[in-house]
Design a protein around this motif. Structure first.
Motif, PDB file in Angstrom:
ATOM      1  N   ILE A  80      -7.411  10.695   1.426  1.00 19.50           N
ATOM      2  CA  ILE A  80      -8.112  11.332   2.602  1.00 19.50           C
ATOM      3  C   ILE A  80      -6.890  11.914   3.464  1.00 19.50           C
ATOM      4  O   ILE A  80      -5.961  11.386   3.484  1.00 19.50           O
ATOM      5  CB  ILE A  80      -8.719  10.289   3.437  1.00 19.50           C
ATOM      6  N   THR A  81      -7.364  13.244   4.062  1.00 17.33           N
ATOM      7  CA  THR A  81      -6.689  14.012   4.796  1.00 17.33           C
ATOM      8  C   THR A  81      -7.327  14.332   6.163  1.00 17.33           C
ATOM      9  O   THR A  81      -8.333  14.761   6.397  1.00 17.33           O
ATOM     10  CB  THR A  81      -6.500  15.182   4.431  1.00 17.33           C
ATOM     11  N   TYR A  94       0.915  -1.346   0.107  1.00 16.07           N
ATOM     12  CA  TYR A  94       0.038   0.101   0.015  1.00 16.07           C
ATOM     13  C   TYR A  94       0.715   1.105  -0.082  1.00 16.07           C
ATOM     14  O   TYR A  94       2.029   1.372   0.477  1.00 16.07           O
ATOM     15  CB  TYR A  94      -0.870  -0.011   1.251  1.00 16.07           C
ATOM     16  N   PRO A  95       0.474   2.323  -0.634  1.00 14.19           N
ATOM     17  CA  PRO A  95       1.302   3.474  -0.422  1.00 14.19           C
ATOM     18  C   PRO A  95       1.302   4.212   0.887  1.00 14.19           C
ATOM     19  O   PRO A  95       0.597   4.056   1.662  1.00 14.19           O
ATOM     20  CB  PRO A  95       0.345   4.353  -1.628  1.00 14.19           C
ATOM     21  N   ASN A  96       2.475   4.707   1.375  1.00 14.27           N
ATOM     22  CA  ASN A  96       2.818   5.133   2.653  1.00 14.27           C
ATOM     23  C   ASN A  96       1.840   6.373   2.841  1.00 14.27           C
ATOM     24  O   ASN A  96       1.688   7.380   1.761  1.00 14.27           O
ATOM     25  CB  ASN A  96       4.241   5.667   2.828  1.00 14.27           C
ATOM     26  N   PRO A  97       1.430   6.708   3.713  1.00 16.89           N
ATOM     27  CA  PRO A  97       0.770   7.684   4.336  1.00 16.89           C
ATOM     28  C   PRO A  97       1.822   8.958   4.483  1.00 16.89           C
ATOM     29  O   PRO A  97       3.155   8.803   4.634  1.00 16.89           O
ATOM     30  CB  PRO A  97       0.188   7.572   5.642  1.00 16.89           C
ATOM     31  N   THR A  98       1.226  10.341   4.537  1.00 11.98           N
ATOM     32  CA  THR A  98       2.170  11.529   4.245  1.00 11.98           C
ATOM     33  C   THR A  98       1.905  12.306   5.699  1.00 11.98           C
ATOM     34  O   THR A  98       0.495  12.625   5.729  1.00 11.98           O
ATOM     35  CB  THR A  98       1.877  12.188   3.065  1.00 11.98           C
ATOM     36  N   LEU A  99       2.567  12.656   6.194  1.00 13.42           N
ATOM     37  CA  LEU A  99       2.726  13.322   7.688  1.00 13.42           C
ATOM     38  C   LEU A  99       3.238  14.941   7.105  1.00 13.42           C
ATOM     39  O   LEU A  99       4.314  14.858   6.999  1.00 13.42           O
ATOM     40  CB  LEU A  99       3.293  12.975   8.732  1.00 13.42           C
ATOM     41  N   GLN A 100       2.449  15.759   7.440  1.00 13.81           N
ATOM     42  CA  GLN A 100       3.011  17.277   7.162  1.00 13.81           C
ATOM     43  C   GLN A 100       2.827  18.195   8.272  1.00 13.81           C
ATOM     44  O   GLN A 100       1.383  18.024   8.928  1.00 13.81           O
ATOM     45  CB  GLN A 100       2.192  17.828   5.836  1.00 13.81           C
ATOM     46  N   ALA A 101       3.847  18.996   8.874  1.00 16.32           N
ATOM     47  CA  ALA A 101       3.612  19.844   9.811  1.00 16.32           C
ATOM     48  C   ALA A 101       3.565  21.214   9.320  1.00 16.32           C
ATOM     49  O   ALA A 101       4.772  21.757   8.374  1.00 16.32           O
ATOM     50  CB  ALA A 101       4.270  19.581  10.949  1.00 16.32           C
ATOM     51  N   THR A 102       2.869  22.331   9.623  1.00 11.52           N
ATOM     52  CA  THR A 102       2.709  23.637   8.925  1.00 11.52           C
ATOM     53  C   THR A 102       2.667  24.620  10.042  1.00 11.52           C
ATOM     54  O   THR A 102       1.662  24.710  10.846  1.00 11.52           O
ATOM     55  CB  THR A 102       1.860  23.841   7.677  1.00 11.52           C
ATOM     56  N   HIS A 103       3.116  25.772   9.978  1.00 16.65           N
ATOM     57  CA  HIS A 103       3.410  26.834  11.059  1.00 16.65           C
ATOM     58  C   HIS A 103       3.178  28.108  10.106  1.00 16.65           C
ATOM     59  O   HIS A 103       4.005  28.543   9.184  1.00 16.65           O
ATOM     60  CB  HIS A 103       4.187  26.970  12.036  1.00 16.65           C
ATOM     61  N   GLU A 104       1.986  28.670  10.490  1.00 22.10           N
ATOM     62  CA  GLU A 104       1.915  30.200   9.428  1.00 22.10           C
ATOM     63  C   GLU A 104       1.770  31.202  10.423  1.00 22.10           C
ATOM     64  O   GLU A 104       0.577  31.678  11.156  1.00 22.10           O
ATOM     65  CB  GLU A 104       0.526  29.963   8.704  1.00 22.10           C
ATOM     66  N   PRO A 105       2.851  31.974  10.682  1.00 17.97           N
ATOM     67  CA  PRO A 105       2.641  33.293  11.334  1.00 17.97           C
ATOM     68  C   PRO A 105       2.173  34.478  10.503  1.00 17.97           C
ATOM     69  O   PRO A 105       2.086  34.391   9.171  1.00 17.97           O
ATOM     70  CB  PRO A 105       4.158  33.384  11.847  1.00 17.97           C
ATOM     71  N   HIS A 106       1.361  35.073  11.316  1.00 20.02           N
ATOM     72  CA  HIS A 106       0.819  36.455  10.638  1.00 20.02           C
ATOM     73  C   HIS A 106       0.941  37.896  11.359  1.00 20.02           C
ATOM     74  O   HIS A 106       0.980  37.671  12.612  1.00 20.02           O
ATOM     75  CB  HIS A 106      -0.667  36.351  10.402  1.00 20.02           C
ATOM     76  N   TRP A 107       1.077  38.957  10.755  1.00 18.33           N
ATOM     77  CA  TRP A 107       1.649  40.314  11.345  1.00 18.33           C
ATOM     78  C   TRP A 107       0.825  41.201  10.716  1.00 18.33           C
ATOM     79  O   TRP A 107       0.209  41.311   9.558  1.00 18.33           O
ATOM     80  CB  TRP A 107       3.115  40.510  11.061  1.00 18.33           C
ATOM     81  N   ARG A 108       0.228  41.948  11.477  1.00 21.20           N
ATOM     82  CA  ARG A 108      -0.308  43.391  11.155  1.00 21.20           C
ATOM     83  C   ARG A 108       0.066  44.348  12.090  1.00 21.20           C
ATOM     84  O   ARG A 108      -0.677  44.560  13.079  1.00 21.20           O
ATOM     85  CB  ARG A 108      -1.909  43.367  10.822  1.00 21.20           C
ATOM     86  N   GLY A 109       0.947  45.195  11.745  1.00 23.79           N
ATOM     87  CA  GLY A 109       1.432  46.045  12.724  1.00 23.79           C
ATOM     88  C   GLY A 109       1.996  45.493  13.893  1.00 23.79           C
ATOM     89  O   GLY A 109       2.935  44.765  13.717  1.00 23.79           O
ATOM     90  N   ASP A 110       1.589  45.824  14.919  1.00 25.25           N
ATOM     91  CA  ASP A 110       2.091  45.246  16.273  1.00 25.25           C
ATOM     92  C   ASP A 110       1.288  44.139  16.828  1.00 25.25           C
ATOM     93  O   ASP A 110       1.835  43.625  17.468  1.00 25.25           O
ATOM     94  CB  ASP A 110       2.195  46.166  17.611  1.00 25.25           C
ATOM     95  N   THR A 111       0.403  43.735  15.883  1.00 24.53           N
ATOM     96  CA  THR A 111      -0.329  42.502  16.306  1.00 24.53           C
ATOM     97  C   THR A 111       0.349  41.191  15.344  1.00 24.53           C
ATOM     98  O   THR A 111       0.492  41.399  14.179  1.00 24.53           O
ATOM     99  CB  THR A 111      -1.892  42.755  15.729  1.00 24.53           C
ATOM    100  N   HIS A 112       0.338  40.024  16.342  1.00 25.55           N
ATOM    101  CA  HIS A 112       0.901  39.057  15.812  1.00 25.55           C
ATOM    102  C   HIS A 112       0.038  37.880  15.965  1.00 25.55           C
ATOM    103  O   HIS A 112      -0.539  37.643  17.049  1.00 25.55           O
ATOM    104  CB  HIS A 112       2.225  38.850  16.438  1.00 25.55           C
ATOM    105  N   GLN A 113      -0.226  36.876  15.210  1.00 27.61           N
ATOM    106  CA  GLN A 113      -1.081  35.786  14.986  1.00 27.61           C
ATOM    107  C   GLN A 113      -0.410  34.841  14.694  1.00 27.61           C
ATOM    108  O   GLN A 113       0.534  34.910  13.538  1.00 27.61           O
ATOM    109  CB  GLN A 113      -2.389  35.973  14.748  1.00 27.61           C
ATOM    110  N   SER A 114      -1.096  33.505  14.592  1.00 27.33           N
ATOM    111  CA  SER A 114      -0.047  32.324  13.800  1.00 27.33           C
ATOM    112  C   SER A 114      -1.232  31.106  13.776  1.00 27.33           C
ATOM    113  O   SER A 114      -2.204  31.144  15.016  1.00 27.33           O
ATOM    114  CB  SER A 114       1.238  31.899  14.660  1.00 27.33           C
TER     115      SER A 114
END
Length: 444
Positions: A302-303, A97-117
Motif C-alpha cells: 500500500i502506498t 514487520y517489514p519497515n515502511p518506505t518513505l520516498q520524496a521526489t521532485h520533478e522539474p519540467h521545462w518547455r522554452g521559457d515555461t517552467h513547471q514542477s
C-alpha cells in the motif's frame, strides 16, 4: 632364630596389608574428602597451583561438582548453546514487520521559457498476510529443535565427563592397592636381605623376593602414570585452560539399583531430548511447507502520499500494488519443503527405533555387569580369602613353599584388582543407561 618364624612374620605382613585393603579405604576416602572443600571454590579452582607431588594431596571433586564445573566451563557445550541462542534470535526476527518506505521526489519540467514542477512525498508499506504465521511457527519450532539438540549434546558430553570421572576414580583406587602391596614387598626385600646376612634365608628366597618386588614396582609406576593421565583428562573436560589436575572421589561401594527394561524404554521415549528435537523439527517443516504453499499468493503493498504541482494544485493519493502470480507460483519451494518434511518424519521414526535399541543394549549390559559384580563381590571374593587362609595354614605346616605362598598372594591381588575394574564397569554402564533413558546423571 630359625627361618620358619621369619616366614610366618612375612606372611602375616602380606595378609594384613592385602586383607586390610578394604578397611584402609574408608580412612583414605575420609582424608580425601576433608581436602575437597578447597576444590569447591570457583570453577577454575586455583589455576596457578602446581600439581602436587603426592596423589593424596591433590584436590578432589565429587561427581556432582565435576558435572557443575563441566556446565560452567566446557567449550563444546558453550558452542552448542550459542548455536541454539542464534536460532532463537532468528525466530524473534521473523516476528518483526517489514519497515515502511518513505520516498520524496521532485520533478522539474521545462518547455522554452515555461517552467513547471511536481513534488511527491510517498509512504509505502508491504502487508504480510499470505504466510507470516506459518513462517513464525517454523522459526519457533526450528529454535525449539536447536534447544533440544543442545540438550542432547549436553547429555552426551556429560556422559563423557562421567566416564572420565569413573576412570579417574578407578585409577586412584588401583594406585592405592598397588602401593599397599608394593610396600609389603619392599619391607620383605629389606628384611630378607638382613636375614640372609644372618644365615636364616637362602639366596633363592632373596632373589625371588627381589623379582617379585621389581614386578610390583613396575606395576605401581604404570598405575601412577595412568592416575596422572586420568586426572589431567578430567580437568580438561571440566575446568578452564591452565587449571591443575584434580582427583575424583572413590566410587560408592553400594550396588546401583536395578532398572527393568520396560521402565527404561518408557522413560527414554518420554524424556530423550533427541525425540523432542525431531518432534520440533517435524513441526517446523510442516509450518515451512504451509508457508511455501501460501506464498503462491503474493503480499500486497500500500502506498500513500502527498503531491504538489507548481501551478498550485496539490492533494493526497493512495495506491495499492499486487504482484500477479502468473509465472512464479512457488511450486518448487513447496515441493522442496514437502520432501524435507518427509525426511524429518523418517528421521523421527528412525530416532525412536534407535533409542529403543540403545536403551535395550544399555540395560542388558548394565544388568549383566550388575550380576557379575554381585557374584564376584560375594562368593568369588570370599573364595580368594579362603585361598589365603589355606595357604597360610599350609605354609605354617611346611606343606607350601615360599613361591606358592607368593603366588597365592598374587592371586588375591588379581581378584581385588578385578573387583575394582568390574565396579568401574558397573558404574560406567549404570551412567550409560541413565543417559540412554534421558535422565540426569547422578549417583543414586
Amino acid at each position: 632364630m630359625s627361618a620358619i618364624p621369619f616366614r610366618c612374620v612375612l606372611l602375616v605382613a602380606i595378609l594384613s596389608v592385602l586383607g586390610g585393603t578394604a578397611d584402609a579405604q574408608p580412612a583414605r576416602v575420609q582424608a580425601e574428602r576433608s581436602a575437597s572443600p578447597a576444590a569447591r571454590q570457583a570453577p577454575g579452582l586455583d589455576r596457578h597451583a602446581p600439581e602436587a607431588g603426592s596423589a593424596d594431596s591433590l584436590r578432589t571433586v565429587s561427581l556432582r561438582e565435576a558435572l557443575r564445573f563441566f556446565r560452567e566451563n566446557n567449550l563444546s557445550l558453550r558452542r552448542a548453546q550459542s548455536a541454539a541462542r542464534a536460532l532463537e534470535g532468528e525466530a524473534r526476527q521473523v516476528k518483526a514487520y517489514p519497515n515502511p518506505t518513505l520516498q520524496a521526489t521532485h520533478e522539474p519540467h521545462w518547455r522554452g521559457d515555461t517552467h513547471q514542477s511536481e513534488t511527491y512525498l510517498n509512504l509505502s508499506q508491504k502487508l504480510e498476510w499470505s504466510g507470516r504465521q506459518a513462517r513464525i511457527a517454523s522459526a519457533e519450532k526450528t529454535a525449539a529443535a536447536a534447544r533440544a539438540r543442545a540438550s542432547a549434546d549436553s547429555a552426551r558430553l556429560a556422559l563423557q565427563v562421567t566416564e572420565a570421572y569413573v576412570e579417574a576414580a578407578t585409577a586412584e583406587t588401583r594406585r592405592r592397592r598397588l602401593e599397599q602391596v608394593t610396600r609389603v614387598f619392599r619391607q620383605a626385600d629389606s628384611s630378607m636381605a638382613e636375614r640372609r646376612n644372618e644365615g636364616d634365608a637362602s639366596g633363592y628366597a632373596v632373589r625371588r623376593i627381589q623379582l617379585e618386588r621389581a614386578r610390583y614396582e613396575q606395576r605401581l609406576a604404570a598405575a601412577r602414570l595412568d592416575a596422572r593421565s586420568a586426572r589431567r583428562q578430567l580437568a580438561l573436560l571440566i575446568l578452564p585452560d591452565e587449571a591443575p589436575p584434580v582427583a575424583a572421589e572413590p566410587l560408592p561401594g553400594a550396588t546401583p539399583p536395578s532398572i527393568s527394561r520396560g521402565e527404561a524404554v518408557r522413560t527414554a521415549l518420554r524424556a530423550r531430548p533427541e525425540l523432542r528435537r525431531w518432534q520440533s523439527a517435524v513441526a517446523a517443516q510442516e509450518a515451512a511447507r504451509r508457508a511455501a504453499r501460501q506464498e503462491a499468493w503474493p503480499d500486497p503493498s500500500i502506498t500513500a502520499g502527498y503531491k504538489r504541482q507548481s501551478d498550485g494544485f496539490e492533494g493526497a493519493f493512495l495506491g495499492i500494488g499486487l504482484p500477479l502470480p502468473f509465472f512464479d507460483r512457488n511450486r518448487g519451494a513447496a515441493e522442496a519443503e514437502s520432501a524435507r518434511l518427509r525426511a524429518a518424519q523418517t528421521q523421527q521414526a528412525l530416532a525412536r527405533r534407535e533409542i529403543r535399541n540403545e536403551v535395550r543394549r544399555a540395560r542388558a549390559a548394565y544388568a549383566s555387569t550388575r550380576r557379575q559384580s554381585q557374584l564376584l563381590e560375594g562368593d568369588l571374593l570370599r573364595g580368594s580369602g579362603d585361598l589365603l587362609r589355606i595357604a597360610q595354614t599350609s605354609y605354617d605346616e611346611g606343606e607350601m613353599s615360599l613361591v606358592e605362598l607368593l603366588d597365592a598372594a598374587d592371586a588375591y591381588r588379581d581378584a581385588r584388582i578385578r573387583s575394582v575394574n568390574l565396579r568401574a564397569d558397573l558404574w560406567t554402564r549404570y551412567f550409560s543407561l541413565l543417559r540412554a533413558m534421558g535422565q540426569p546423571i547422578d549417583l543414586p
